[in-house]
Enzyme design. Structure first.
Site, PDB file in Angstrom:
ATOM      1  N   TYR A 142       0.823  -1.208   0.000  1.00  0.00           N
ATOM      2  CA  TYR A 142       0.000   0.000   0.000  1.00  0.00           C
ATOM      3  C   TYR A 142       0.864   1.269   0.000  1.00  0.00           C
ATOM      4  CZ  TYR A 142      -4.742  -1.806   0.838  1.00  0.00           C
ATOM      5  OH  TYR A 142      -5.975  -2.394   0.716  1.00  0.00           O
ATOM      6  N   LYS A 193       3.050 -15.180   1.873  1.00  0.00           N
ATOM      7  CA  LYS A 193       3.202 -15.897   0.607  1.00  0.00           C
ATOM      8  C   LYS A 193       4.701 -16.153   0.469  1.00  0.00           C
ATOM      9  CE  LYS A 193       1.503 -17.585  -3.237  1.00  0.00           C
ATOM     10  NZ  LYS A 193       0.539 -18.703  -3.304  1.00  0.00           N
ATOM     11  N   ASP A 225      -3.200 -18.090   0.087  1.00  0.00           N
ATOM     12  CA  ASP A 225      -4.226 -18.774  -0.716  1.00  0.00           C
ATOM     13  C   ASP A 225      -4.878 -19.888   0.093  1.00  0.00           C
ATOM     14  OD1 ASP A 225      -1.747 -20.046  -0.775  1.00  0.00           O
ATOM     15  OD2 ASP A 225      -1.903 -20.708  -2.857  1.00  0.00           O
ATOM     16  N   ASP A 249      -6.373  -6.866   4.148  1.00  0.00           N
ATOM     17  CA  ASP A 249      -7.511  -6.187   3.524  1.00  0.00           C
ATOM     18  C   ASP A 249      -8.474  -7.238   2.960  1.00  0.00           C
ATOM     19  OD1 ASP A 249      -9.061  -4.094   2.347  1.00  0.00           O
ATOM     20  OD2 ASP A 249      -8.084  -4.514   0.431  1.00  0.00           O
ATOM     21  N   ASP A 253     -12.214  -8.947   4.793  1.00  0.00           N
ATOM     22  CA  ASP A 253     -13.527  -8.910   4.126  1.00  0.00           C
ATOM     23  C   ASP A 253     -14.118 -10.313   4.085  1.00  0.00           C
ATOM     24  OD1 ASP A 253     -13.471  -6.182   3.581  1.00  0.00           O
ATOM     25  OD2 ASP A 253     -14.170  -6.443   1.518  1.00  0.00           O
TER      26      ASP A 253
HETATM   27  C1  IPM Z   1     -10.379  -1.053   4.125  1.00  0.00           C
HETATM   28  C2  IPM Z   1     -10.643  -0.457   2.791  1.00  0.00           C
HETATM   29  C3  IPM Z   1      -9.477   0.473   2.440  1.00  0.00           C
HETATM   30  C4  IPM Z   1      -8.234  -0.348   2.372  1.00  0.00           C
HETATM   31  C5  IPM Z   1      -9.655   1.311   1.177  1.00  0.00           C
HETATM   32  C6  IPM Z   1     -10.981   2.009   1.129  1.00  0.00           C
HETATM   33  C7  IPM Z   1      -8.525   2.278   1.023  1.00  0.00           C
HETATM   34  O1  IPM Z   1     -10.829  -1.449   1.835  1.00  0.00           O
HETATM   35  O2  IPM Z   1     -10.274  -0.295   5.094  1.00  0.00           O
HETATM   36  O3  IPM Z   1     -10.288  -2.278   4.207  1.00  0.00           O
HETATM   37  O4  IPM Z   1      -7.936  -0.947   1.342  1.00  0.00           O
HETATM   38  O5  IPM Z   1      -7.520  -0.397   3.369  1.00  0.00           O
HETATM   39 MG    MG Z   2     -10.905  -3.415   2.638  1.00  0.00          MG
END
Ligand code: IPM
Ligand code: MG
Length: 361
Positions: A142, A193, A225, A249, A253
């Protein structure tokens, strides 16, 4: 009287609606805990861009720096998708994280009993699930340099980003994961990884070494993975997942959906000055202004703020209990609605939790 200052950054889309519910909760906590909360609101993301031409206005950054903690709603929306990359609402998040030195992102994926059937996975796979993703937040691909898009001699373009971690960056995030694991089930799964990327080979080496100081914590390594697959196959094998910025990230999710709705999950970014607390979900522009958004993730983020930034862990406990009790009464926002549930809008959900909280403490 103990005073705390909070920079409140509602942001875009459903951000302001869910923050409004959090404000109700803050008021109650203030009187129950006999503390004074100084709230200052600042624009961020698309709202910041509209107000000043930048998603992270100076005034907002200053306000965040001066505060004991930051409470953020959500940023982004279709309106700003075509503007220059450097001015996109999402850049504000990266700026806040990096400028405040918030290198550790804690993302719990904990399922409430009442929502076990809201998951797309079978009940027995997710029942009582309680995972914590510890994501490195101010390094990795990032932020690594060089980065960019360049035009080659033949006129075609190439895009590039760099994955980079220093030993000290790896150690400090490992420390957070091991310490938090000691207060949980005592297991850390470090995700990398290492079979392909040298940088995460180093990650694995440093984490392995670091673990020697924590004989009470069991360390396991997993390729990313495989981890993505294991999370849907048998998620309860995990306690703390320690990983890089980008893997975290993605995996957070994925982990969030195991609990039924991304609308339920809070997050804390800590390690530097103060701390930043925000729901995991985005700005959901499609449902903004409809009183549909689930405010529970933001309310639970307030709980994390009290726990991690103000050292008032009991407030976090109260909020978890209040939310649980509202869910047990059958109330559901649209995203977690199921048969027999009583549908509640954003405002009503905020009021219901507030009422429970009043009675609780
Ligand atoms: C998160 C989001 C952010 C990230 C984006 C919106 C920059 O997806 O907080 O997980 O990738 O960190
Ligand atoms: Mg995110």
């Amino acid at each position: 009287m103990q005073e705390y200052s909070i920079a409140v950054l509602p942001g875009d889309g459903i951000g302001p609606e869910v923050i409004k519910q959090a404000n109700k909760i803050l008021k109650i906590l203030e009187s129950k805990l006999e503390i004074k909360l100084n709230l200052n609101e600042f624009p961020v993301g698309g709202a910041g861009y509209e107000a000043t031409g930048h998603p992270l206005p100076d005034e907002t950054m200053d306000g965040a720096r001066k505060a004991d903690a930051v409470l953020l709603g959500a940023v982004g929306g279709p309106k700003w998708e075509s503007i220059d990359f450097s001015l996109r609402p999402e850049r504000a998040l990266l700026g806040l994280r990096s400028n405040l030195g918030l290198f550790a992102n804690l993302r719990p994926a904990k399922i409430f009993d009442a929502l076990t059937d809201a998951s797309t996975l079978k009940r027995e796979v997710v029942e009582k699930l309680d995972i914590l993703v510890v994501r490195e937040l101010t390094g990795g691909i990032y932020f690594g340099k060089p980065r960019g898009v360049e035009t080659l001699e033949d006129g075609s373009r190439k895009g590039f980003n760099t994955l980079v971690y220093t030993e000290s960056e790896i150690k400090r995030i490992a420390k957070v994961a091991f310490e938090v694991a000691q207060k949980r089930q005592g297991r850390v799964c470090s995700v990398d990884k290492a079979n392909v990327l040298e940088c995460t080979g180093l990650w694995r080496e440093i984490v392995t070494d670091f673990a020697k100081d924590y004989p009470d914590v069991a360390l396991e390594h997993m390729y990313v993975d495989n981890c993505a697959m294991q999370l849907v196959r048998n998620p309860k094998q995990f306690d703390v997942i320690l990983t890089t910025n980008m893997f975290g990230d993605i995996l957070s999710d994925e982990a969030s959906m195991l609990t039924g709705s991304i609308g339920m999950l809070p997050s804390a970014s800590v390690g530097g000055k103060g701390g930043m607390f925000e729901p995991i979900h985005g700005s959901a522009p499609d449902i903004a202004g409809k009183d549909w958004a689930n405010p529970l993730a933001t309310i639970l983020s307030v709980g994390m703020m009290f726990k991690y930034s103000f050292d008032l862990e009991k407030a976090n406990g109260w909020l978890e209990t209040a939310v649980e009790s509202v869910l047990n009464d059958g109330y559901r926002t649209k995203d977690i609605m199921s048969e027999g549930g009583k549908e509640a809008g954003t405002e009503q959900m905020g009021d219901l939790v507030a009422a429970k909280l009043e009675k609780l403490c």
